[in-house]
Design a protein around this motif. Structure first.
Motif, short mmCIF file in Angstrom:
data_model
loop_
_atom_site.label_atom_id
_atom_site.label_comp_id
_atom_site.label_asym_id
_atom_site.label_seq_id
_atom_site.Cartn_x
_atom_site.Cartn_y
_atom_site.Cartn_z
N ALA A 109 11.27 19.94 -12.22
CA ALA A 109 11.03 18.64 -12.84
C ALA A 109 11.24 17.61 -11.76
O ALA A 109 12.37 17.18 -11.49
N ARG A 110 10.14 17.22 -11.10
CA ARG A 110 10.27 16.34 -9.93
C ARG A 110 9.17 15.29 -9.91
O ARG A 110 8.06 15.53 -10.38
N LEU A 111 9.51 14.12 -9.37
CA LEU A 111 8.56 13.02 -9.20
C LEU A 111 7.36 13.51 -8.38
O LEU A 111 7.53 14.24 -7.41
N PRO A 112 6.14 13.09 -8.75
CA PRO A 112 4.95 13.59 -8.06
C PRO A 112 4.66 12.97 -6.71
O PRO A 112 3.67 13.31 -6.08
N PHE A 113 5.49 12.05 -6.22
CA PHE A 113 5.22 11.44 -4.92
C PHE A 113 6.49 10.82 -4.38
O PHE A 113 7.46 10.60 -5.11
N GLU A 114 6.48 10.55 -3.08
CA GLU A 114 7.52 9.73 -2.44
C GLU A 114 6.86 8.42 -2.05
O GLU A 114 6.08 8.37 -1.11
N LEU A 115 7.16 7.38 -2.81
CA LEU A 115 6.46 6.12 -2.63
C LEU A 115 7.04 5.36 -1.45
O LEU A 115 8.22 5.06 -1.40
N ARG A 116 6.18 5.09 -0.47
CA ARG A 116 6.54 4.29 0.69
C ARG A 116 5.66 3.06 0.70
O ARG A 116 4.46 3.14 0.97
N ARG A 117 6.26 1.91 0.37
CA ARG A 117 5.50 0.66 0.37
C ARG A 117 5.25 0.22 1.80
O ARG A 117 6.11 0.30 2.66
N LYS A 118 4.02 -0.25 2.07
CA LYS A 118 3.67 -0.73 3.42
C LYS A 118 3.18 -2.17 3.33
O LYS A 118 2.60 -2.57 2.36
N ALA A 121 0.85 -1.19 0.00
CA ALA A 121 0.00 0.00 0.00
C ALA A 121 0.89 1.23 0.00
O ALA A 121 1.99 1.23 0.55
N ALA A 122 0.44 2.28 -0.63
CA ALA A 122 1.14 3.56 -0.63
C ALA A 122 0.20 4.63 -0.10
O ALA A 122 -0.96 4.70 -0.53
N GLU A 123 0.67 5.42 0.83
CA GLU A 123 -0.14 6.50 1.40
C GLU A 123 0.51 7.84 1.09
O GLU A 123 1.71 8.02 1.33
N LEU A 124 -0.26 8.77 0.58
CA LEU A 124 0.21 10.11 0.26
C LEU A 124 -0.56 11.13 1.08
O LEU A 124 -1.80 11.01 1.21
N GLU A 125 0.14 12.10 1.63
CA GLU A 125 -0.51 13.13 2.44
C GLU A 125 -0.99 14.26 1.53
O GLU A 125 -0.20 14.80 0.74
N TYR A 126 -2.27 14.63 1.66
CA TYR A 126 -2.84 15.74 0.90
C TYR A 126 -3.08 16.91 1.86
O TYR A 126 -3.76 16.77 2.87
N LEU A 127 -2.52 18.07 1.53
CA LEU A 127 -2.43 19.18 2.47
C LEU A 127 -3.40 20.31 2.19
O LEU A 127 -3.36 21.34 2.86
N ALA A 128 -4.27 20.14 1.19
CA ALA A 128 -5.11 21.27 0.76
C ALA A 128 -5.96 21.84 1.91
O ALA A 128 -6.01 23.06 2.11
#
Length: 591
Positions: free
Chosen positions: A582-591, A161-168
């Motif tokens: 020019a940067r990757l859109p996420f930091e993938l952390r596998r869980k 699983a990958a979890e991304l934090e959304y800060l809006a």
């Protein structure tokens, strides 16, 4: 004047006392005597409790407090040296995998497992007795002939699983607005600052990456554990979640449960120890991988006479100027230029582990890559991630190697413009501006961008995106439209990137080094020179102290503190994202 002198004296005295304390702590943490040699008939012990990376950098207080920063001091290439030397060393009778498996990038984990498989192929036994098992631990352990669970142990077998934090919402509550310009349907690096949920395009590419990694894991485990097929393992991922010892044994993942004394007893059978001594039935002749690396048999081959293949590491965000843990253009460009002019260097491998960053810094690096590749073989070796700006700097190499699980592509660009006008109003701060032109304050944090100013920035982003496309097209021998079709910020695995023409070959760093040597016409016996990060004296002192300082080292750096670190880094990027990125859109952390 006297007050000033007193303050100066007090400050100097404080620095002196602090220095003495640091020196005392370092001396106190040193070994009491010289390191002993490799015992006869010893077990080599590999404990990956700290993640192995290509180019370790000094740890900071922030890394320890917020987590995610501490890595093994042993570069992954040196782990490879140790395992290959041990496979031929008559003093080493086998390999024990123990401790826990720290989170690592998929390419790094695959490289480590490949070396364990290679060691096992020498005919020496390998045992895994990790204290905790999840998919990554089972992946490594499947290269061993014997896999044991601890008493009351379980196997976390529940998929990735990958979890991304959304800060809006958080930014809105704080009174901070973020405006963006971007190119590419999949260039979702700005999503966390604008939205409350993941876009369909971003979910699609992350799902693809996770699924390919899971497929590779299941195939490797099934082969390593000599299972007929992986269908039962795949079903258990969906249905079980946690495997009790009998269930894990039923699936063929482990061979049973062992206490420490039972594990030690089997290892004594390898070494011929009788169990006598201070540790009794827990004793067996062994040496850690870190200690084994100090033995002359593990000496790197960079000291061999003759032609050299130089390995340069580009690890971290691409920036114009930075420090350890970043790909700083003002440091990497001169380094590559020096190698270009060094007559003893016959070929160069650029090892990239970077999600990208500054577009202008990427362009400066690419220019030197192009100049170097025109004079001597230059092979790019992609590690866990070489995406966006990390791909930009690779595009003009003679050839590109990637691991099948490398995260790459992400050919797209963006700009972000945060403003704190609402926050300033809430705090009662009034801003007055004096300008000489309508766009003089275009980078102000205190007001949103006007539509005409936003259009200027969008034109800049569009122009840089076109430059990105042309660089890739020229370097890879593709048409501009063909690159655009697979670009638009889309992230690919190394396997897919090879199919699309973005990567030449699938293989790790050793394969890239060998290819560079072949293109340079080097025969066996050439030297390999790894240009690791070099610590100055103060960095070494601070690094040693921080790693030995128990209060900090014992802080709970997992979970929420690690997440806080990620969020803080995201906010920092938003604040400092002036220019085109020019940067990757996420930091993938596998869980």
């Amino acid at each position: 004047m006297l007050r000033f002198l007193r303050e100066v004296f007090a400050s100097a005295l404080g620095v002196l006392i602090a220095g003495l304390i640091v020196l005392f702590l370092i001396i106190g943490g040193m070994p009491a005597g010289p390191l002993e040699g490799v015992p006869e008939r010893a077990v080599l012990v590999l404990d990956p409790s700290l993640p192995y990376v290509d180019n370790p950098v000094p740890i900071s207080v922030g890394d320890l407090v917020f987590g995610g920063g501490e890595t093994s001091r042993v570069p992954l290439a040196r782990v490879r040296d140790a395992l290959r030397a041990a496979a031929q060393d008559e003093r080493i009778v086998g390999l024990e995998l123990t401790g826990v498996v720290a989170p690592m990038g998929w390419a790094s984990l695959s490289a480590l497992r490949a070396e364990i498989v290679r060691f096992a192929a020498s005919g020496k036994p390998v045992m895994a007795d990790f204290a905790r098992y999840d998919e990554d631990a089972i992946y490594l352990a499947s290269a061993a002939a014997q896999v044991y669970l601890p008493p009351l142990g379980e196997v976390e077998w529940n998929g990735s699983a990958a979890e991304l934090e959304y800060l809006a919402r958080a930014l809105e509550l704080a009174g901070i607005e973020v405006q963006v310009t971007r190119v590419g349907e999949y260039k979702s690096a700005v999503e966390p600052y604008l939205d409350q949920q993941m876009s369909a395009a971003n979910r699609e590419q992350i799902q693809t990456i996770l699924q390919q990694q899971e497929d590779a894991l299941l195939a490797a485990v099934a082969e390593g554990r000599a299972l007929e097929d992986e269908s039962a393992l795949r079903a258990a991922l969906r249905e079980d979640g946690l495997l009790a010892p009998d269930r894990a044994a039923e699936l063929g993942l482990v061979d049973g449960v062992r206490y420490w004394d039972e594990v030690a007893g089997e290892l004594r059978d390898w070494t011929g120890d009788d169990g006598a001594g201070e540790d009794g039935d827990l004793a067996y002749s062994n040496i850690s991988l870190e200690e084994y690396l100090l033995d002359p048999v593990c000496a790197p081959d960079e000291f061999l006479a003759g032609a050299t293949v130089a390995v340069v590491y580009a690890e971290g965000d691409v920036v114009d100027g930075g420090g350890p843990g970043q790909v700083a253009a003002n440091e990497l460009v001169p380094q590559l230029a020096a190698l270009r002019e060094d007559e003893e260097v016959a070929a160069v491998v650029l090892r990239i582990n970077s999600p990208g960053g500054s577009a202008s810094a990427s362009e400066f690096i690419l220019r030197e890559v192009e100049l170097l590749a025109a004079e001597k073989p230059l092979i790019v070796s992609m590690g866990d991630v070489a995406a966006s700006g990390g791909y930009w700097i690779a595009a003009r190499a003679n050839e590109i190697y990637a691991d099948p699980g490398t995260i790459t592509g992400s050919i797209g660009v963006f700009s972000m413009f945060p403003n704190i006008a609402t926050l300033a109003d809430r705090l009662g701060v009034d801003i007055e501006t004096v300008e000489t032109g309508p766009h003089a304050g275009m980078f102000s944090f205190y007001r949103p961008l006007a539509p005409e100013t936003l259009a200027i920035f969008q034109a800049s982003v569009d122009r840089v995106y076109e430059d990105f496309l042309t660089r890739v097209a020229a370097g890879r021998g593709l048409e501009r439209d063909a690159v655009h079709a697979i670009a638009q910020g889309r992230v690919w695995t190394g396997r897919d990137a090879q199919t699309l023409g973005l990567v030449d070959e699938l293989g790790g760093l050793p394969a890239a080094i060998q290819r560079a040597a072949d293109l340079a016409g080097l025969k066996e016996g050439y030297a390999t020179w790894h240009l690791y990060h070099e610590q100055d004296e103060w960095e070494a002192l601070l690094d040693s102290w921080l790693r030995e300082a128990d209060p900090l080292a014992q802080l709970p750096v997992d979970g929420l503190t690690a997440r806080a670190r990620t969020v803080l880094r995201a906010c920092s990027r938003a604040q400092n994202a002036r220019g085109v990125w020019a940067r990757l859109p996420f930091e993938l952390r596998r869980k």
